[in-house]
Design a protein around this motif. Structure first.
Motif, short mmCIF file in Angstrom:
data_model
loop_
_atom_site.label_atom_id
_atom_site.label_comp_id
_atom_site.label_asym_id
_atom_site.label_seq_id
_atom_site.Cartn_x
_atom_site.Cartn_y
_atom_site.Cartn_z
N SER A 43 0.85 -1.18 0.00
CA SER A 43 0.00 0.00 0.00
C SER A 43 0.89 1.23 0.00
O SER A 43 1.85 1.32 0.78
CB SER A 43 -0.90 -0.02 1.24
N ARG A 51 4.09 0.74 2.21
CA ARG A 51 3.90 -0.15 3.35
C ARG A 51 3.72 -1.58 2.83
O ARG A 51 2.84 -1.82 2.01
CB ARG A 51 2.68 0.27 4.16
N SER A 53 2.86 -5.38 3.79
CA SER A 53 2.37 -6.33 4.79
C SER A 53 2.97 -7.68 4.49
O SER A 53 2.89 -8.15 3.35
CB SER A 53 0.85 -6.45 4.74
N PHE A 55 2.75 -11.58 5.52
CA PHE A 55 1.93 -12.56 6.24
C PHE A 55 2.68 -13.88 6.33
O PHE A 55 3.17 -14.38 5.32
CB PHE A 55 0.60 -12.79 5.52
N VAL A 71 3.64 -5.23 9.31
CA VAL A 71 3.68 -4.23 8.24
C VAL A 71 4.99 -3.48 8.38
O VAL A 71 5.32 -2.98 9.46
CB VAL A 71 2.51 -3.23 8.32
N LYS A 412 -6.45 12.96 0.61
CA LYS A 412 -5.89 11.90 1.44
C LYS A 412 -5.53 12.36 2.85
O LYS A 412 -4.97 11.60 3.62
CB LYS A 412 -4.66 11.30 0.76
N PRO A 414 -6.16 13.08 6.65
CA PRO A 414 -7.14 12.53 7.59
C PRO A 414 -8.05 13.62 8.14
O PRO A 414 -7.60 14.74 8.34
CB PRO A 414 -6.27 11.94 8.70
N HIS A 417 -9.53 11.93 14.14
CA HIS A 417 -8.66 11.18 15.02
C HIS A 417 -9.27 11.20 16.39
O HIS A 417 -9.64 12.26 16.89
CB HIS A 417 -7.24 11.74 15.06
N VAL B 6 3.26 -2.17 12.28
CA VAL B 6 2.18 -2.98 12.85
C VAL B 6 2.68 -4.41 13.00
O VAL B 6 3.44 -4.89 12.17
CB VAL B 6 0.94 -3.01 11.90
N CYS B 14 -5.06 -11.13 5.54
CA CYS B 14 -5.12 -10.02 4.60
C CYS B 14 -5.19 -8.70 5.37
O CYS B 14 -5.52 -8.69 6.56
CB CYS B 14 -6.35 -10.15 3.69
N SER B 15 -4.87 -7.61 4.70
CA SER B 15 -4.90 -6.31 5.36
C SER B 15 -5.23 -5.23 4.35
O SER B 15 -5.05 -5.41 3.14
CB SER B 15 -3.54 -6.00 6.00
N TRP B 17 -5.31 -0.68 4.18
CA TRP B 17 -5.23 0.64 4.82
C TRP B 17 -6.38 1.50 4.33
O TRP B 17 -6.80 1.39 3.18
CB TRP B 17 -3.91 1.31 4.46
N ASN B 18 -6.86 2.39 5.19
CA ASN B 18 -7.94 3.28 4.74
C ASN B 18 -7.39 4.39 3.87
O ASN B 18 -6.18 4.47 3.63
CB ASN B 18 -8.77 3.79 5.93
N TYR B 19 -8.27 5.30 3.42
CA TYR B 19 -7.88 6.29 2.40
C TYR B 19 -6.69 7.15 2.81
O TYR B 19 -5.91 7.56 1.97
CB TYR B 19 -9.09 7.17 2.07
N CYS B 20 -6.55 7.47 4.10
CA CYS B 20 -5.47 8.36 4.49
C CYS B 20 -4.33 7.61 5.16
O CYS B 20 -3.38 8.23 5.63
CB CYS B 20 -6.00 9.48 5.39
N GLY B 21 -4.42 6.29 5.18
CA GLY B 21 -3.33 5.51 5.76
C GLY B 21 -3.23 5.62 7.27
O GLY B 21 -2.17 5.41 7.84
N GLU B 22 -4.34 5.97 7.93
CA GLU B 22 -4.31 6.13 9.38
C GLU B 22 -5.02 4.99 10.11
O GLU B 22 -5.04 4.97 11.33
CB GLU B 22 -4.94 7.46 9.77
N ARG B 23 -5.68 4.11 9.37
CA ARG B 23 -6.34 2.97 9.99
C ARG B 23 -6.05 1.74 9.13
O ARG B 23 -5.99 1.83 7.90
CB ARG B 23 -7.86 3.15 10.06
N LEU B 24 -5.90 0.63 9.83
CA LEU B 24 -5.64 -0.61 9.12
C LEU B 24 -6.69 -1.64 9.52
O LEU B 24 -7.01 -1.77 10.70
CB LEU B 24 -4.24 -1.13 9.48
N ASP B 37 -5.40 1.27 15.00
CA ASP B 37 -5.32 2.72 14.93
C ASP B 37 -4.02 3.17 15.58
O ASP B 37 -3.45 2.46 16.38
CB ASP B 37 -6.48 3.37 15.71
N SER B 38 -3.60 4.39 15.23
CA SER B 38 -2.44 4.95 15.91
C SER B 38 -2.95 5.77 17.09
O SER B 38 -3.99 6.43 16.99
CB SER B 38 -1.61 5.81 14.97
N PHE B 46 0.97 1.38 15.25
CA PHE B 46 -0.47 1.13 15.28
C PHE B 46 -0.79 -0.03 16.21
O PHE B 46 -0.06 -1.01 16.24
CB PHE B 46 -0.97 0.81 13.87
#
Lengths: 660, 325
Positions: A43, A51, A53, A55, A71, A412, A414, A417, B6, B14-15, B17-24, B37-38, B46
């Motif tokens: 990703s 990033r 991942s 597995f 990751v 993109k 965020p 939070h 992480v 499988c994994s 990331w969300n649109y802004c890369g702040e949640r997995l 989450d961070s 995270f």
């Protein structure tokens, strides 16, 4: 590459590219896990990082490992280190006010041009403003160039130390040359030449350049005795001349041994030729308004003057080239070297090609010596390619590509939070401000919609509605209105009202088009009046009892709200009955704290006057008719609701008639 | 150069990331969906903040719902079921992940799915093991449970072509990355199946006038049309006068240019500009960077490869990462 299709003919390229493609660089990716690995997933992340991942393959039950994978973030490219975070922030904050100024000028100019017929009058002014903005930003991207370190220059220093150049500033200046600086379009080759003089060293990192050649020669210079006997000397000199760094070429020529006092006597022909070439170099006509101190050449501001001077200069070069003095010069290296310099100035393509190290340098040499009269439109296409590679701040000036990238970047960011709400809100506001400045309305509505939906779904209804209103998302707002409608007809308890905290103010905070919400706002006013009196009336809290006293005074307020709601065409028909019924129910609850406190069925005197009662009765009649239609939506109310409301209204009407 | 952000629990498969890369979001072999989450956006570490049991069998793919529609994920499980899960706060209860939609799958399994955002609505395309494609539309932007089947068709150019029963191993869908409002809604889809006609990657575009999906381009040379497609990836376009799509088959990764203007038949011009070899076996995944200039890929030989075009427009492998302990 944006804008360039790969089919675009290589044969017509001004500068040949080397077609070879090197082998990929293979890097190890350390994850520290015990193989076997079952799968990898990738990703892209912010800041040019990837990033990965990893597995692990699930092992047998006996396996005691608790980890199923990892990751790992890989930062790609190390070239970003030239500007640190603090410097970035300084640039970011510093660029806001110049841009705001530019934007406000743009707005006032567009206002002016609407009033007057000719907009071209403002065109010139506009580009002045753009240039002003561009130089402000350019200043932010790097400090001023250093003044010469000492007054007396070392004759053997061919390259002067200047400020460390950065890719960012170099990219910005390229943009300025091609996009912003309309005044110097006529002398664009000269501007490119200046640019190359400042930034050629940046290219040295990945490939040989004229600059790196000179740096290397500078090191050798100390140990060289009879400099003119060394082919490196002549080679090193041809390069700066090819790219138009005349002062360096002349300075190097003056290092020629024939200038030494003890040599002058017996090498006068040779020295004469060296000097003649040096003079011709320093007399080269240049199509530009002025030159920095210490730079050589003769400036011509207009093209006709320049062409005339150019032809004269070329004639002098040819004359020298054909001179009989060459025969009398017995130092062969000097003869060849000087002839080579003349060929450069006469535009010999092969020699230019060997004197330059990369395509940008070669291109500039072509512009200088082969096609000095061409304008640079053809170059700009070639340069478009390198912008996309080296310039992160080209975003705003390079419309399609830059704005496109900016849109994606902003999208993109965020908007949520859990821990740092305030910081994130500030961040959203900042992003939206950027969108506003760059007129990216669709992006800012997306950002606000993301924030709105997030808050709405995470139990912050008020903030949710606020952001959706900012985003002007009619569809979502109407859906929310629909959801809220479902509360109508059910008495709203304090608990559920709490969920809508702040909503009433929000809904009424500004005028809007969403009909459903306008209705809701009024509904909330009605309900807060009714609901408050109800809730507070039951409460034993002394403060609440005090509030009740206060509320008893404006008792007519809910009536007004009810009437205005019923009159309002945006109130959906399916809510007429619930509204009316709600008023009756509410008044029944209020009855608990005093039978005199009723709304429709006001015991002392009617709360509704004749016309108000008639209005409501008419609505009720309309509703009875509507119920016959197949598409009628029945409210979720007791079956006697209609008749009890009708009865209450009829009673009220009777009293009102008596009263009046 | 690399840092760990992480650590997965045992059995993670499988994994995403969300649109802004702040949640997995991750899925695991026992059907558990985990969200990471961070604690602080500035930190890059995270931790797991929520786990929900989605199904009894393994989750094979997790896809985030576009952020305009909330914090949600779609989960495809090993038995081919597809469900949507969403993080919501209801009434005064704390935040939790809740099931909002179980899609009917009957006997056919969902192989891949992707969300597409148009100006007015959210669409979901799912590819099934019988070679069918279903397009669903979200009816209420605030409720992820109400979906309507908008269209169902097979991934063939010629809808009258006849073939036997299809058995598809995998499928790959990629929507055109949307910007602006006017852009046409389209996606590219390829199958890895026993039916030649289904396999090749086709570009589907929604015809507003007739309210139907039409195949507007086929991304395969005549001799390659039957090749099973592993993965497709549509590149973001920032100012190119054409689109770029990558298609991976056993022959390698092909880079296609897709014209923007349809001809009289409504077809878009296509051109194969590169065939990239480097991956030894199957290509698992392809991801474009946000400028659409670098393609990152992974494959069964266990390497990550980065592909770029040089100044001449020649595509080549720029770098590779090979995992090691």
């Amino acid at each position: 590459m944006p804008g360039i299709s790969s089919e675009s003919g290589e044969s017509s390229s001004l500068v040949p590219f080397s077609p070879e493609v090197g082998d990929p660089v293979v890097y190890p990716l350390h994850h520290g896990l015990k193989p076997p690995i079952s799968r990898l997933s990738i990703s892209w992340s912010r800041g040019n990082s990837l990033r990965v991942s990893v597995f692990l393959k699930p092992q047998s039950d006996a396996d005691d490992s608790e980890i199923g994978g990892k990751v790992v973030e890989v930062k790609l490219g190390s070239g970003d280190g030239e500007i640190d975070d603090a410097q970035w922030r300084r640039i970011a904050y510093g660029s806001v006010s110049p841009f705001a100024l530019l934007q406000s000028r743009k707005n006032s100019m567009s206002a002016l041009s609407k009033m007057s017929a000719s907009s071209s009058a403002y065109e010139a002014d506009w580009w002045e403003y753009v240039m002003e903005y561009s130089s402000d930003i350019n200043f932010l991207l790097g400090g001023q160039k250093l003044p010469p370190s000492s007054v007396i220059e070392d004759p053997k220093t061919i390259l002067k130390k200047v400020e460390e150049p950065t890719c960012l500033k170099s990219a910005w200046e390229l943009l300025e040359i091609f996009y912003a600086d309309k005044h110097s379009q006529a002398w664009m080759p000269e501007r490119l030449l200046d640019w190359l003089a400042d930034y050629d060293s940046l290219l040295s990192g990945t490939q040989p350049t004229v600059h790196s050649k000179l740096v290397n020669f500078q090191k050798d210079l100390v140990s060289l005795q009879a400099i003119e006997d060394d082919p490196k000397y002549w080679e090193a000199m041809s390069s700066p001349l090819a790219v138009g760094w005349l002062d360096i070429a002349v300075k190097m020529l003056h290092l020629h041994g024939s200038y030494q006092l003890d040599q002058l006597g017996n090498r006068e022909i040779e020295n004469g030729l060296v000097e003649a070439v040096a003079v011709l170099i320093s007399k080269m006509p240049r199509l530009r308004p002025e030159l920095a101190p210490g730079k050589l050449g003769e400036c011509y501001k207009t093209k006709p003057d320049f062409i005339k001077a150019w032809e004269k200069w070329r004639a002098q070069l040819t004359k020298l080239d054909c001179s009989t003095y060459w025969v009398q010069c017995d130092h062969n290296r000097t003869k060849e070297g000087l002839k080579n310099l003349l060929q450069i100035m006469l535009g010999n393509a092969n020699i230019l090609s060997s004197a330059t190290c990369n395509w940008i340098e070669l291109h500039i040499s072509h512009l200088l010596y082969i096609r000095p009269f061409t304008m640079v439109s053809c170059v700009s296409r070639v340069f478009k390619i390198i912008w996309s590679l080296i310039a992160p701040i080209y975003l705003t000036s390079c419309m399609k590509q830059g704005m496109g990238l900016l849109e994606i970047l902003l999208y993109k960011q965020p908007v949520q939070h859990n821990q740092l709400l305030l910081k994130v809100v500030t961040f959203i506001v900042l992003n939206i401000e950027i969108c506003r400045l760059y007129e990216l309305d669709s992006v800012s509505s997306k950002i606000m919609k993301i924030a709105g939906v997030h808050h709405w779904k995470h139990g912050k209804k008020g903030s949710g509605v606020f952001w959706l209103q900012q985003a002007q998302d009619e569809v979502c707002l109407n859906r929310i209105a629909q959801q809220l409608f479902n509360f109508v007809g059910k008495s709203i308890s304090d608990e559920s009202l709490k969920q809508w905290e702040g909503l009433i103010e929000l809904l009424g905070s500004e005028s809007r088009t969403a009909g459903g919400l306008e209705f809701l706002h009024k509904y909330f006013i009605l309900n807060s009046n009714l609901g408050c009196s109800t809730g507070i009336g039951i409460s034993k809290d002394p403060f609440s009892r005090f509030m009740m006293e206060l509320l008893l005074m404006p008792l007519r307020k809910p009536v007004e709200s009810l009437i205005s709601l019923m009159k309002n065409p945006s109130t959906p028909q399916r809510f007429w009955l619930p509204l009316l019924y709600d008023s009756v129910i509410s008044s029944l609850v209020i009855f608990l704290i005093g039978s005199w406190l009723k709304l429709l069925n006001w015991q002392d005197r009617p709360l509704l006057n004749v016309s108000q009662t008639n209005l409501l009765l008419n609505k009720l009649q309309e509703l009875s008719m509507a119920r016959l239609r197949p598409d009628f939506i029945e409210a979720d109310l007791p079956s006697q609701a209609l008749s009890s409301v009708r009865l209450a209204l009829a009673t009220n009407l009777g009293r009102a008639i008596l009263e009046e | 150069m690399e840092k760990s952000v992480v650590t997965f629990d045992k059995g993670t498969t499988c994994s995403s990331w969300n649109y802004c890369g702040e949640r997995l979001a991750t899925g695991s072999i026992d059907g558990t969906l985990a969200i990471f989450d961070s604690v602080d956006p500035a930190s890059s570490s995270f931790t797991c903040t929520s786990t929900s049991r989605v199904h009894e069998v393994s989750i094979v793919k997790v896809v985030w719902v576009p952020p305009e529609y909330g914090d949600g994920v779609a989960c495809i499980c090993a038995d081919g079921t597809l469900s949507l899960w969403e993080e919501v706060a209801e009434d005064t209860k704390p935040l939790q992940w809740k099931l909002c939609k179980d899609f009917e799958t009957s006997s056919n399994q969902v192989l891949d799915m992707q969300f597409g955002v148009s100006f007015t609505s959210l669409k979901l395309v799912a590819a099934y093991s019988n070679g069918h494609v279903k397009v669903y539309e979200l009816l209420d932007p605030l409720e992820l449970k109400n979906w309507q089947l908008q269209a169902e068709f097979q991934n063939v150019i010629d809808s009258v072509s006849k073939f036997g029963k299809a058995a598809c191993l995998s499928a790959s869908i990629s929507w055109t990355p949307q910007r602006g409002e006017s852009q046409q809604l389209s996606f590219v889809l390829g199958f890895n199946s026993n039916v030649m006609q289904l396999n090749s990657a086709k570009v589907w575009e929604f015809d507003q006038d007739h309210q139907r999906w039409l195949p507007v381009a086929e991304l395969a040379l005549p001799e390659d049309k039957g090749d099973p497609v592993y993965v497709v990836a549509w590149a973001p376009n920032i100012g190119r006068p054409y689109e770029v799509i990558a298609v991976a088959t056993h022959k390698g990764i092909t880079i296609w240019h897709l014209g923007l203007n349809p001809d009289l038949d409504g077809r878009l011009s296509v051109g194969k500009v590169a065939l990239l070899s480097g991956h030894v076996g199957e290509v698992w995944q392809m991801e474009w960077d946000m400028s659409g200039m670098t393609l990152a890929t992974t494959g069964s030989e266990g390497a990550v490869r980065l592909w770029q075009s040089n100044l001449n427009g020649i595509w080549h492998e720029q770098a590779a990462f090979e995992p090691t302990t």
